[in-house]
Write a protein that holds these residues in place. Structure first.
Motif, PDB file in Angstrom:
ATOM      1  N   ARG A 114       0.836  -1.211   0.000  1.00 38.58           N
ATOM      2  CA  ARG A 114       0.000   0.000   0.000  1.00 38.58           C
ATOM      3  C   ARG A 114       0.868   1.257   0.000  1.00 38.58           C
ATOM      4  O   ARG A 114       0.562   2.240  -0.672  1.00 38.58           O
ATOM      5  CB  ARG A 114      -0.922   0.004   1.216  1.00 38.58           C
ATOM      6  N   GLU A 115       1.958   1.225   0.753  1.00 36.75           N
ATOM      7  CA  GLU A 115       2.854   2.375   0.824  1.00 36.75           C
ATOM      8  C   GLU A 115       3.503   2.649  -0.539  1.00 36.75           C
ATOM      9  O   GLU A 115       3.613   3.798  -0.963  1.00 36.75           O
ATOM     10  CB  GLU A 115       3.922   2.127   1.888  1.00 36.75           C
ATOM     11  N   ILE A 116       3.916   1.587  -1.240  1.00 40.60           N
ATOM     12  CA  ILE A 116       4.522   1.776  -2.564  1.00 40.60           C
ATOM     13  C   ILE A 116       3.492   2.322  -3.547  1.00 40.60           C
ATOM     14  O   ILE A 116       3.794   3.191  -4.362  1.00 40.60           O
ATOM     15  CB  ILE A 116       5.138   0.465  -3.073  1.00 40.60           C
ATOM     16  N   TRP A 117       2.257   1.830  -3.463  1.00 43.44           N
ATOM     17  CA  TRP A 117       1.197   2.380  -4.330  1.00 43.44           C
ATOM     18  C   TRP A 117       1.005   3.867  -4.039  1.00 43.44           C
ATOM     19  O   TRP A 117       0.920   4.694  -4.948  1.00 43.44           O
ATOM     20  CB  TRP A 117      -0.114   1.621  -4.125  1.00 43.44           C
ATOM     21  N   ASP A 118       0.955   4.220  -2.757  1.00 44.68           N
ATOM     22  CA  ASP A 118       0.710   5.594  -2.358  1.00 44.68           C
ATOM     23  C   ASP A 118       1.852   6.517  -2.782  1.00 44.68           C
ATOM     24  O   ASP A 118       1.621   7.580  -3.369  1.00 44.68           O
ATOM     25  CB  ASP A 118       0.538   5.633  -0.836  1.00 44.68           C
ATOM     26  N   LEU A 119       3.094   6.127  -2.532  1.00 46.87           N
ATOM     27  CA  LEU A 119       4.226   7.032  -2.728  1.00 46.87           C
ATOM     28  C   LEU A 119       4.827   6.978  -4.130  1.00 46.87           C
ATOM     29  O   LEU A 119       5.417   7.960  -4.587  1.00 46.87           O
ATOM     30  CB  LEU A 119       5.298   6.743  -1.682  1.00 46.87           C
ATOM     31  N   TYR A 120       4.701   5.831  -4.831  1.00 46.08           N
ATOM     32  CA  TYR A 120       5.278   5.708  -6.173  1.00 46.08           C
ATOM     33  C   TYR A 120       4.227   5.518  -7.268  1.00 46.08           C
ATOM     34  O   TYR A 120       4.517   5.713  -8.435  1.00 46.08           O
ATOM     35  CB  TYR A 120       6.256   4.522  -6.235  1.00 46.08           C
ATOM     36  N   GLY A 121       3.046   5.043  -6.917  1.00 45.61           N
ATOM     37  CA  GLY A 121       2.009   4.797  -7.915  1.00 45.61           C
ATOM     38  C   GLY A 121       2.114   3.447  -8.587  1.00 45.61           C
ATOM     39  O   GLY A 121       1.539   3.251  -9.656  1.00 45.61           O
ATOM     40  N   VAL A 122       2.840   2.499  -7.983  1.00 42.41           N
ATOM     41  CA  VAL A 122       2.930   1.145  -8.538  1.00 42.41           C
ATOM     42  C   VAL A 122       1.775   0.331  -7.956  1.00 42.41           C
ATOM     43  O   VAL A 122       1.741   0.087  -6.744  1.00 42.41           O
ATOM     44  CB  VAL A 122       4.276   0.471  -8.185  1.00 42.41           C
ATOM     45  N   PRO A 123       0.808  -0.094  -8.791  1.00 44.28           N
ATOM     46  CA  PRO A 123      -0.323  -0.871  -8.258  1.00 44.28           C
ATOM     47  C   PRO A 123       0.032  -2.337  -8.083  1.00 44.28           C
ATOM     48  O   PRO A 123       0.872  -2.878  -8.804  1.00 44.28           O
ATOM     49  CB  PRO A 123      -1.397  -0.689  -9.341  1.00 44.28           C
ATOM     50  N   HIS A 127      -4.203  -7.383  -4.386  1.00 47.68           N
ATOM     51  CA  HIS A 127      -4.048  -6.894  -3.015  1.00 47.68           C
ATOM     52  C   HIS A 127      -5.435  -6.739  -2.385  1.00 47.68           C
ATOM     53  O   HIS A 127      -6.349  -6.249  -3.026  1.00 47.68           O
ATOM     54  CB  HIS A 127      -3.304  -5.556  -3.008  1.00 47.68           C
ATOM     55  N   PRO A 128      -5.612  -7.127  -1.114  1.00 49.93           N
ATOM     56  CA  PRO A 128      -6.948  -7.089  -0.514  1.00 49.93           C
ATOM     57  C   PRO A 128      -7.487  -5.693  -0.206  1.00 49.93           C
ATOM     58  O   PRO A 128      -8.694  -5.532  -0.035  1.00 49.93           O
ATOM     59  CB  PRO A 128      -6.775  -7.890   0.788  1.00 49.93           C
ATOM     60  N   ASP A 129      -6.628  -4.674  -0.140  1.00 46.47           N
ATOM     61  CA  ASP A 129      -7.089  -3.341   0.264  1.00 46.47           C
ATOM     62  C   ASP A 129      -6.178  -2.265  -0.328  1.00 46.47           C
ATOM     63  O   ASP A 129      -5.498  -1.551   0.398  1.00 46.47           O
ATOM     64  CB  ASP A 129      -7.110  -3.257   1.795  1.00 46.47           C
ATOM     65  N   MET A 130      -6.164  -2.120  -1.642  1.00 44.40           N
ATOM     66  CA  MET A 130      -5.230  -1.201  -2.310  1.00 44.40           C
ATOM     67  C   MET A 130      -5.768   0.229  -2.240  1.00 44.40           C
ATOM     68  O   MET A 130      -6.545   0.665  -3.077  1.00 44.40           O
ATOM     69  CB  MET A 130      -5.035  -1.647  -3.764  1.00 44.40           C
ATOM     70  N   ARG A 131      -5.364   0.937  -1.186  1.00 48.11           N
ATOM     71  CA  ARG A 131      -5.701   2.355  -1.037  1.00 48.11           C
ATOM     72  C   ARG A 131      -4.530   3.067  -0.377  1.00 48.11           C
ATOM     73  O   ARG A 131      -3.600   2.431   0.101  1.00 48.11           O
ATOM     74  CB  ARG A 131      -6.988   2.544  -0.241  1.00 48.11           C
ATOM     75  N   ARG A 132      -4.589   4.374  -0.363  1.00 47.91           N
ATOM     76  CA  ARG A 132      -3.484   5.158   0.189  1.00 47.91           C
ATOM     77  C   ARG A 132      -3.259   4.819   1.659  1.00 47.91           C
ATOM     78  O   ARG A 132      -4.196   4.510   2.393  1.00 47.91           O
ATOM     79  CB  ARG A 132      -3.755   6.646   0.015  1.00 47.91           C
ATOM     80  N   GLY A 138      -7.501  12.511  -0.314  1.00 50.05           N
ATOM     81  CA  GLY A 138      -7.689  13.379  -1.466  1.00 50.05           C
ATOM     82  C   GLY A 138      -6.390  13.812  -2.128  1.00 50.05           C
ATOM     83  O   GLY A 138      -6.393  14.660  -3.021  1.00 50.05           O
ATOM     84  N   PHE A 139      -5.277  13.230  -1.721  1.00 45.51           N
ATOM     85  CA  PHE A 139      -3.962  13.639  -2.219  1.00 45.51           C
ATOM     86  C   PHE A 139      -3.839  13.337  -3.707  1.00 45.51           C
ATOM     87  O   PHE A 139      -4.306  12.307  -4.183  1.00 45.51           O
ATOM     88  CB  PHE A 139      -2.870  12.892  -1.450  1.00 45.51           C
ATOM     89  N   GLN A 140      -3.208  14.262  -4.448  1.00 48.63           N
ATOM     90  CA  GLN A 140      -3.003  14.081  -5.880  1.00 48.63           C
ATOM     91  C   GLN A 140      -1.541  13.741  -6.147  1.00 48.63           C
ATOM     92  O   GLN A 140      -0.646  14.415  -5.663  1.00 48.63           O
ATOM     93  CB  GLN A 140      -3.361  15.357  -6.644  1.00 48.63           C
ATOM     94  N   GLY A 141      -1.318  12.702  -6.947  1.00 47.00           N
ATOM     95  CA  GLY A 141       0.044  12.327  -7.326  1.00 47.00           C
ATOM     96  C   GLY A 141       0.673  11.358  -6.340  1.00 47.00           C
ATOM     97  O   GLY A 141       0.040  10.857  -5.414  1.00 47.00           O
ATOM     98  N   HIS A 142       1.963  11.111  -6.572  1.00 49.19           N
ATOM     99  CA  HIS A 142       2.723  10.149  -5.767  1.00 49.19           C
ATOM    100  C   HIS A 142       4.044  10.816  -5.392  1.00 49.19           C
ATOM    101  O   HIS A 142       4.935  10.974  -6.236  1.00 49.19           O
ATOM    102  CB  HIS A 142       2.935   8.866  -6.569  1.00 49.19           C
ATOM    103  N   PRO A 143       4.213  11.219  -4.134  1.00 47.31           N
ATOM    104  CA  PRO A 143       5.281  12.148  -3.756  1.00 47.31           C
ATOM    105  C   PRO A 143       6.713  11.636  -3.813  1.00 47.31           C
ATOM    106  O   PRO A 143       7.635  12.442  -3.769  1.00 47.31           O
ATOM    107  CB  PRO A 143       4.912  12.553  -2.326  1.00 47.31           C
TER     108      PRO A 143
END
Length: 200
Positions: A114-123, A127-132, A138-143
């Motif tokens: 989940r952290e990699i999806w959130d920070l890099y955008g790699v889905p 995964h049972p719960d793929m969210r930020r 409401g964050f836009q982008g992957h920091p």
């Protein structure tokens, strides 16, 4: 130690066939390279095989290489308590291409993916719960992408009149655009707090 790692590398490559595309020893650890189609099968082998016993999932992290066609590396870190060895498994993936989740093999991978999806955008597919996980919903982008602006896209503040948190586009005032790169220790115009005592 390198002899033990060489033997382990040879054993894993022979036992897994074409699941491992490359292997090397770096920084006292064995590094295996695989692809997204082989990751779940390889991780299952590393966990279940009695010669390795890599039952402890330590971490999975991301690396951004914007100049490459396969922009991201996903790097898994495993530990074998039985052999007291660490192992890295790496795969490359292009932007907007999903990687199969290894949560079915290691439940501890859940929040890391989940952290990699959130920070890099790699889905991660399956995964049972793929969210930020780290940023706001409401964050836009992957920091942690290297093309993400240092200032971000929005700034957050609490509005006393509205009695809630509001999001506004980032507005940099002019004083934040000019930087003085001289060190206060080098300049003579600036007196560091406390230095005035030494001159008296």
């Amino acid at each position: 130690m390198s002899e033990v790692l060489e033997q382990l590398s040879t054993y894993i490559r022979e036992a897994t066939g074409n699941l491992v595309s490359a292997s090397e020893i770096a920084y006292g650890e064995l590094n295996l390279t695989t692809d997204r189609d082989s990751i779940v099968e390889l991780m299952t082998f590393l966990r279940d095989d009695p010669q390795g016993g890599f039952v402890s999932f330590i971490d999975v992290s991301g690396v951004d290489w914007p100049q490459r066609p396969e922009r991201f590396d996903v790097v898994y870190h495993l530990l074998s308590p039985k052999r007291n060895l660490r192992l890295r498994v790496k795969l490359a993936v292009a932007e907007d291409v999903s990687v199969p989740s290894v949560t079915g093999v290691y439940k501890g991978a859940d929040w890391f993916e989940r952290e990699i999806w959130d920070l890099y955008g790699v889905p991660f597919s399956g995964h049972p719960d793929m969210r930020r996980l780290v940023t706001d919903y409401g964050f836009q982008g992957h920091p942690l992408r290297k093309d993400f602006p240092v200032t971000g896209f929005v700034e957050v503040r609490y509005d006393d009149q509205l009695k809630r948190v509001v999001y506004e586009p980032v507005e940099l005032r002019q004083e934040f655009r000019n930087f003085d790169f001289t060190s206060p220790w080098e300049g003579t115009d600036y007196v560091l707090p406390g230095d005035e005592k030494a001159q008296s």
